[in-house]
Design an enzyme around this catalytic site. Structure first.
Site, mmCIF file in Angstrom:
data_model
loop_
_atom_site.group_PDB
_atom_site.id
_atom_site.type_symbol
_atom_site.label_atom_id
_atom_site.label_comp_id
_atom_site.label_asym_id
_atom_site.label_seq_id
_atom_site.Cartn_x
_atom_site.Cartn_y
_atom_site.Cartn_z
ATOM 1 N N ARG A 81 -5.321 8.037 -7.307
ATOM 2 C CA ARG A 81 -5.857 6.967 -8.157
ATOM 3 C C ARG A 81 -6.993 7.452 -9.052
ATOM 4 O O ARG A 81 -7.338 6.816 -10.036
ATOM 5 C CB ARG A 81 -6.280 5.769 -7.294
ATOM 6 C CG ARG A 81 -5.132 4.827 -7.031
ATOM 7 C CD ARG A 81 -5.433 3.870 -5.918
ATOM 8 N NE ARG A 81 -5.297 4.536 -4.634
ATOM 9 C CZ ARG A 81 -5.677 4.031 -3.479
ATOM 10 N NH1 ARG A 81 -6.237 2.859 -3.436
ATOM 11 N NH2 ARG A 81 -5.501 4.711 -2.366
ATOM 12 N N GLU A 107 -10.634 11.703 9.747
ATOM 13 C CA GLU A 107 -10.918 11.075 11.037
ATOM 14 C C GLU A 107 -10.205 11.854 12.150
ATOM 15 O O GLU A 107 -10.778 12.140 13.191
ATOM 16 C CB GLU A 107 -10.436 9.624 10.979
ATOM 17 C CG GLU A 107 -11.003 8.769 12.086
ATOM 18 C CD GLU A 107 -10.517 7.333 11.954
ATOM 19 O OE1 GLU A 107 -9.890 6.995 10.939
ATOM 20 O OE2 GLU A 107 -10.780 6.559 12.895
HETATM 21 P P1 AMP Z 1 -13.350 8.523 1.249
HETATM 22 O O1 AMP Z 1 -12.988 9.985 1.323
HETATM 23 O O2 AMP Z 1 -13.619 7.928 2.614
HETATM 24 O O3 AMP Z 1 -14.525 8.279 0.300
HETATM 25 O O4 AMP Z 1 -12.092 7.726 0.689
HETATM 26 C C1 AMP Z 1 -11.409 8.274 -0.389
HETATM 27 C C2 AMP Z 1 -10.223 7.532 -0.914
HETATM 28 O O5 AMP Z 1 -9.597 6.678 0.025
HETATM 29 C C3 AMP Z 1 -10.595 6.655 -2.086
HETATM 30 O O6 AMP Z 1 -10.443 7.390 -3.279
HETATM 31 C C4 AMP Z 1 -9.633 5.503 -2.018
HETATM 32 O O7 AMP Z 1 -8.510 5.773 -2.836
HETATM 33 C C5 AMP Z 1 -9.208 5.443 -0.570
HETATM 34 N N1 AMP Z 1 -9.866 4.364 0.177
HETATM 35 C C6 AMP Z 1 -10.703 4.502 1.244
HETATM 36 N N2 AMP Z 1 -11.095 3.313 1.723
HETATM 37 C C7 AMP Z 1 -10.491 2.370 0.959
HETATM 38 C C8 AMP Z 1 -10.494 0.926 0.933
HETATM 39 N N3 AMP Z 1 -11.201 0.193 1.821
HETATM 40 N N4 AMP Z 1 -9.767 0.306 -0.025
HETATM 41 C C9 AMP Z 1 -9.048 1.013 -0.915
HETATM 42 N N5 AMP Z 1 -8.990 2.364 -0.945
HETATM 43 C C10 AMP Z 1 -9.706 3.049 -0.029
#
Ligand code: AMP
Length: 173
Positions: free
Chosen positions: A61, A98
């Site tokens: 995205r 995780e």
């Molecule tokens: P992070 O590495 O935890 O910052 O998450 C990275 C990616 O996971 C983001 O670019 C989102 O595309 C997806 N993502 C994580 N949590 C969510 C959420 N609650 N809603 C939508 N997309 C999420």
């Protein structure tokens, strides 16, 4: 500043992709012409006239947001992909999930030493993915001017994980 309420175009989907996760779905925003334009402008705005040479989007995205932001800033787009997707020589970064690990890659010739880049993704949650991208870009010698996200889940503290001076988000939860 645009008067459009971008937050009203984000759909909350409980328990997706698994129980306990509140998924912030940006497809209604992408589908609306005014909201899409305003969102791209709002992501790009603080980084106008900052000498950004490349926007860097993170799969997948991050590509949707990154490409129009690159157009708005008059730059090209560099893409960071999941392992095995890019056809030419790559630099790679492994990072913790995780459970287990994941790998992101970028073409080795995409970003040169001292290049001023803006990192872009749709959403920052824990910041794990974006932090890995920061490491990859740092290895390549890039000067990361900042990172920009359409959505920030502030409670998860992701912006701290990036270690950047400038982290910009448009919609905060
Ligand atoms: P992070 O590495 O935890 O910052 O998450 C990275 C990616 O996971 C983001 O670019 C989102 O595309 C997806 N993502 C994580 N949590 C969510 C959420 N609650 N809603 C939508 N997309 C999420």
């Amino acid at each position: 500043m645009s008067s459009i309420d971008l937050r009203s175009f984000i759909r909350d989907v409980p328990d997706h992709p698994k129980e306990g996760i509140l998924f912030r779905d940006l497809t209604p925003l992408l589908e609306d012409p005014q909201a899409l334009r305003a969102a791209v402008e709002a992501v790009a705005e603080p980084f106008r006239n900052q000498g950004i040479e490349q926007v860097v989007g993170i799969e997948s995205r991050g590509f949707i947001v990154g490409a129009p932001v690159a157009l708005a800033l008059g730059t090209g787009l560099v893409i960071i992909r999941k392992a095995g997707k890019l056809p030419h020589e790559v630099v790679r970064e492994e990072y913790a999930l995780e459970y287990g690990t994941d790998v992101i890659e970028m073409h080795a010739d995409s970003v040169g030493p001292g290049h001023k880049v803006l990192l872009v993704d749709d959403l920052i949650a824990t910041g794990g993915t974006a932090a890995a991208a920061v490491k990859l870009l740092t290895k390549a010698g890039a000067e990361i001017v900042g990172a920009a996200f359409l959505i920030e889940l502030a409670d998860l503290g992701g912006r701290k994980a990036l270690g950047l001076d400038r982290v910009h988000s448009v919609i905060t939860y």
